[in-house]
Design a protein around this motif. Structure first.
Motif, PDB file in Angstrom:
ATOM      1  N   LEU A   1       0.842  -1.087  -0.175  1.00  0.00           N
ATOM      2  CA  LEU A   1       0.007  -0.117   0.064  1.00  0.00           C
ATOM      3  C   LEU A   1       0.907   1.338   0.011  1.00  0.00           C
ATOM      4  O   LEU A   1       0.858   2.207  -0.787  1.00  0.00           O
ATOM      5  N   LEU A   2       1.815   1.193   0.818  1.00  0.00           N
ATOM      6  CA  LEU A   2       2.757   2.355   0.971  1.00  0.00           C
ATOM      7  C   LEU A   2       3.432   2.710  -0.668  1.00  0.00           C
ATOM      8  O   LEU A   2       3.618   3.552  -1.099  1.00  0.00           O
ATOM      9  N   GLU A   3       3.919   1.472  -1.062  1.00  0.00           N
ATOM     10  CA  GLU A   3       4.820   1.439  -2.276  1.00  0.00           C
ATOM     11  C   GLU A   3       3.881   2.144  -3.257  1.00  0.00           C
ATOM     12  O   GLU A   3       4.255   3.199  -4.121  1.00  0.00           O
ATOM     13  N   THR A   4       2.387   1.661  -3.435  1.00  0.00           N
ATOM     14  CA  THR A   4       1.608   2.301  -4.427  1.00  0.00           C
ATOM     15  C   THR A   4       1.275   3.588  -4.086  1.00  0.00           C
ATOM     16  O   THR A   4       1.252   4.506  -5.240  1.00  0.00           O
ATOM     17  N   ALA A   5       1.188   3.980  -2.923  1.00  0.00           N
ATOM     18  CA  ALA A   5       0.993   5.501  -2.599  1.00  0.00           C
ATOM     19  C   ALA A   5       2.042   6.425  -3.094  1.00  0.00           C
ATOM     20  O   ALA A   5       1.872   7.555  -3.526  1.00  0.00           O
ATOM     21  N   LEU A   6       3.233   5.782  -2.799  1.00  0.00           N
ATOM     22  CA  LEU A   6       4.323   6.658  -2.887  1.00  0.00           C
ATOM     23  C   LEU A   6       4.572   6.979  -4.431  1.00  0.00           C
ATOM     24  O   LEU A   6       4.677   7.896  -4.993  1.00  0.00           O
ATOM     25  N   PHE A   7       4.196   5.716  -5.311  1.00  0.00           N
ATOM     26  CA  PHE A   7       4.318   5.835  -6.741  1.00  0.00           C
ATOM     27  C   PHE A   7       3.427   6.700  -7.282  1.00  0.00           C
ATOM     28  O   PHE A   7       3.663   7.711  -8.010  1.00  0.00           O
TER      29      PHE A   7
END
Lengths: 692, 692
Positions: free
Chosen positions: A354-360
């Protein structure tokens, strides 16, 4: 048995029934929306009136948006029906426009409601127009913000405040919404889903069409329109001013072709991948060119009073601005892409999808904002950011995030696109200041046709001199035919509709978009069969074919010219190892003096599997195994962990490698249209590789 | 070897380094943002000035948003660091607030820039405030739209236009943004991810806490605050008006508890599922109650001049409004959920996942707009829409769309939540009209504490009379402690900050949110161990335990009272078969006279597998097999395809069934936090079932 048949029939009819229900709901909302403002006029207390009005305005905004959402829902259901029955003559975007048109007609002619006189004209002696105004109404201060400037004469303003339909006024959005909210996801998605293999293979041609071609097209259209306008002036059909810069501006905005409709059909029919790449690459990049070109033309301002004559200095300035804005946006986009790649490489963010997608998502969005804040063009920055993200960051993401990001941008793209097209339909009837001038329209259609021809045919001729794998004439005709105009053209033309010239351009542009999307888009299948372009080419099959077959291969080798090969080597040996977990270790490719830096930047994964260097980078797996087999990089590990290699990096061998990399790099590409993209299946291709 | 250590250290330090880079970038943007307006003041031509100003304003808006996006990026990276090192004292929302605070401090004290005097005060004799104003500035008309009403006296307005920091003014968003853009995805996600098993098991208690408890809490807090305010008036600490309705309003807004922080920790530590369900269910539903309650209190307007005295009629009207708005929003939300379920059932949209996801998204969004357009509360409608979608539509979606929708709303929720919390931090320093009154603040903290206590303890006492599975005192203390205030409270309090009373409320609310999120949220782990609440309970294990163990089971049976059982039977026999592909065929459950209708509505899937009726509905698979084994529905199929059954639908047997259904229905629930939810694994549980 007869029961079963009845149920089947009923079940079949139900799709259509839903559509009817939704259509009537749409109309209902429109009517309610129009009726509601009159309900609450009785109350006397001023405060409550203000409050109620604010509430009312909020309600109406909600209802406006609701109309669009119902329209989109309707479009989705109809698309489903079409897809379900394999009906290909009308694409979803064309459909969205039709529904938009219908609602526009209802709003325009079905409901008439005079404006409730809330516009008040104040005459004041302020010398500049402030951004915010505080108005003192019997002791209370109301804060107003500047919305737009109405540059027409007094009559028109009176006209507006009296006779205008309040309804129509409200359903129009701020044009900037298109540019700042709806276009970015579309453009980002285009960059993110670029078919890299065929794109890089045809990069030279694509760049030529997109840059040179768009500029040629813009100037040809501009010149032709100037002729038309001059003629109109002589005949007396021109009711306002129309300068040469306006003509050029028109040329720039209608030169942006839209990939959506044609490419969706191409994808569905699996048309030749090179043609697909040429069209897609061109239309993605020429959007960027058109944006920057049009803004440069607007900025063309000769010094002194005679502000519409030709002046060398100003032209040079405009040209400089074009270069500056384009390269600025380009580098900003690439820079944020690189930053994202580095963050995703050096943090273990992939453990938390989730964090990864949000960061992207946030980083991609910030590109747009950063570019806008710096005075560059956000849309262009976002395009190159998308390409960079797909090339580097994508490889660092966890498989879940790869799916998530693709699906997210696919959805955003779908919604934004259909919204824009349905708004286009709506706007044909609800925009106030349409100026339909038959002569101008005929001239514009002709100019667009000739402009496209002047882009495709001469450039193809030139390019074919250099290409081994020629662009055949049927491809050229198809490219000519597939020059649809879409979201970008619309967004550019609606951005400023203040003057007579701009209004005429806007109306004409709308017609051009309608015509190309419906006629050219709808006729794609016919045109393909008429031009005898092969369809049903499985992209994967095509991959293995082009590699397995000797002659095709060589042609690719020929095509990837020295400039491209240098870039490829640089990317493969330095950028990929720095930005992703893949590639040969930097310790092997950088000179020994950079040792510590190289060790720091190289991902542990690059060392860990000696046998299979780049296990993390899905689009390099195959390449690399072969790389080792061919021995053009020999990795030696000594006791201290320092890797060295005897590399023939710039050798001719590399281009096999390059070809293969590009060949397998597309499995993760998001397809336009509605198919779900499954994670790449990397079990099959190696078996077909002749080198095994 | 030492080389490896160096690389490791460097690698570890790099996370922190990114943060520093980002922080400095943030500050840079702030500074640039402040500096830029002064650049372009030279130009003389009026038109260009206006254009430039519009461009400038756009640039600044971009920069404002950029600040927030960088803040969020920073938050994400720090969260990752915390999660990576299992640091649980500060939740991501608390972190977002801290970063917001820091940026707020920089904006407030780091950069000072006088307002550039663009505000112009016009005195005019219009009797009502129009929504749009056309201002005639030397021949040109500028259209202004109403932004807000400033109800303070003249001094303040002068004050505002002179001394205010332009920067601070701009970074504030329209409060309605929170209500219309940021809250809906949060609330929808809460409804969509409700843990259904434990929610339904504890439904009675949850409803009691959420409805009765919130009303009690609101009134207790209101009364206590009225006492405080009266005291303040006597002491002379009150600088403005503060009515009883204001106190009640304050009570209503601070009674909305926020689930985010505590539940993320609960989820991570795998705290007792019943406690989780109680807290989550309560905080989700009481958001809805608080919204409607506060709007009803605002609408409380006694007739005549003395508008702040008590009047029975007005109270009754307010109460009626509460019921009307609540039930209206509820039914709208459920209605759109049902429509979506029907569409997804009767069309084969599941073949095209993108269309399906888009439709789901649009329908859910349209709930919000529809409710707002009808004058109901969109947020409440969206909550119930989410619950309905999760209960019915979710089962009709294709597995890909199930994942897509969950991930999409998870992402939206994450972004919106962190945005709100970082804005909260920012606003502490950037909001202009803070009124910090120590006495009021102390009173408010006391009142909030007592209000929460008056909600939890007496209600628990009452509920324990009826519950077999008591709510133990350590659970009660935990619930008391976990009453954090968050996004909803903030959004309600920032919505209107026009009067002195509202400003004081807003400032106090901010402090309450900060305190509860940091202190209570941070102390959750300690409190859990202090109260000896069991952690590390695997939810699946808990499932099988509670079913396998005799006593626990009976207690559940006890709890699911007759009202609930009736609803369950109705849902199972009629609603599920109508709205999803699952359930017993309607031909079996409806009376024979409804035959054709029943045949029409029943999904073919419901007939196809006679042995296993509901193969499509993942959360009923187990239930149904057992159903058949137990024989409480015996389906007989005659030659014409008409199904009949001898059903003991309302029998006591059903509650076993119910318990089991609820037990296995949660696997598809999206967890808060960052774990990816895998598709349910339905191979294990049946083996553990004692009936096999």
């Amino acid at each position: 048995m007869s029961f079963t048949v009845t149920v089947r029939c009923a079940r079949r009819a139900i799709g259509t029934r839903w559509l009817l229900v939704l259509v009537s709901l749409c109309v209902c909302v429109c009517v309610c929306r129009a009726a509601s403002p009159q309900e609450e006029e009785d109350s006397a207390m001023e405060n409550i009136v203000t409050e109620k009005r604010a509430e009312e305005s909020h309600r109406q905004d909600s209802a406006d948006l609701l109309i669009f959402i119902l329209l989109l829902t309707l479009t989705i259901l109809t698309i489903w029906l079409f897809k379900h029955r394999r009906f290909r003559f009308l694409h979803e975007t064309g459909l969205a426009m039709i529904y938009g048109l219908l609602v526009g007609v209802v709003l325009r002619y079905g409901i008439h409601m005079p404006r409730d006189g809330t516009n008040v004209i104040l005459n004041c002696n302020v010398n500049a127009s402030p951004a915010t105004v505080l108005i003192n109404v019997s002791g209370k201060f109301y804060e107003y913000t500047l919305k737009r400037v109405i540059t027409s004469n007094g009559n028109k303003v009176d006209d507006m405040s009296d006779n205008e339909n309040e309804m129509l006024h409200k359903v129009t959005f701020d044009p900037e919404v298109f540019f700042n909210i709806l276009l970015p996801p579309i453009i980002f998605h285009a960059g993110y889903s670029l078919k890299r293999r065929h794109f890089f293979r045809n990069m030279g041609s694509i760049l030529a069409y997109a840059f040179l071609g768009t500029v040629i097209s813009a100037f040809i259209i501009g010149l032709l329109m100037y002729g038309t306008v001059t003629l109109m002036k002589h005949v007396g059909h021109l009711a306002g001013e129309f300068f040469f810069t306006d003509c050029l501006f028109f040329g720039a905005i209608v030169s942006a072709t839209d990939p959506v409709t044609v490419l969706a059909i191409f994808h569905e029919l699996q048309v030749d991948a090179d043609l697909y790449a040429l069209l897609f690459g061109e239309s993605v990049l020429n959007d960027a060119v058109a944006v920057v070109l049009s803004s440069s033309i607007v900025a063309y301002q000769p010094a002194g009073d005679n502000s519409h004559t030709f002046e060398g200095m100003a032209l040079l300035k405009s040209f400089g601005m074009f270069l500056g804005v384009f390269s600025g946006s380009f580098s900003l986009g690439v820079a944020t892409g690189i930053v994202t790649a580095l963050i995703s490489k050096f943090t273990k963010l992939r453990d938390f999808q989730l964090l990864e997608t949000a960061l992207f998502f946030l980083m991609s969005w910030s590109t747009f904002l950063l570019a806008e804040a710096c005075g560059f063009t956000g849309v262009v920055a976002v395009l190159f950011c998308g390409i960079t993200q797909a090339h580097y960051t994508f490889n660092n993401l966890s498989p879940e995030s790869q799916d998530r990001t693709k699906q997210l941008f696919e959805l955003l793209n779908f919604l934004a696109e259909n919204f824009i097209f349905s708004y286009m339909g709506l706007t044909l009837f609800t925009f106030h200041n349409h100026v339909f001038n038959p002569m101008f329209i005929v001239g514009a259609f002709l100019a667009v046709f000739l402009g496209r021809a002047a882009n495709i045919y001469p450039l193809s001729l030139l390019l074919n001199l250099g290409r081994r794998h020629k662009i055949r004439s049927n491809f050229q005709h198809m490219m000519m035919f597939a020059g649809l105009r879409g979201a970008m053209t619309f967004a550019l033309s609606i951005r400023d509709t203040a003057t007579y010239a701009r209004q005429m351009m806007f109306s004409t542009t709308l017609l051009i978009v309608f015509f190309t999307v419906w006629i050219c888009g709808g006729g794609t299948t016919q045109m393909l069969s008429c031009q005898r372009i092969r369809v049903g080419v499985d992209s994967d099959q095509d991959n293995s074919m082009s590699i397995a077959e000797g002659p095709e291969r060589r042609s690719t080798k020929q095509e990837s010219a020295w400039l491209f090969r240098i870039w490829y080597n640089f990317d493969h040996n330095y950028l990929k190892p720095i930005l992703t977990h893949s590639g040969p270790p930097l310790t092997a490719t950088l000179p020994p003096c950079c040792g510590p830096l190289a060790r720091f930047l190289t991902s542990p994964q690059a060392y860990e599997n000696e046998g299979q260097l780049k296990d993390d980078d899905s689009d390099l797996i195959l390449t690399d195994d072969i790389n080792l087999a061919y021995g053009d990089i020999t990795v030696n590990t000594d006791a201290s962990g320092v890797h060295t290699s005897s590399a023939g990096f710039a050798s001719g061998m590399m281009s096999d490698d390059l070809d293969r990399e590009l060949a397998y790099g597309d499995n993760e590409v998001v397809m336009r249209g509605t198919r779900l993209v499954l994670p790449m299946d990397d079990s099959e291709p190696p078996l077909k590789d002749p080198h095994f």
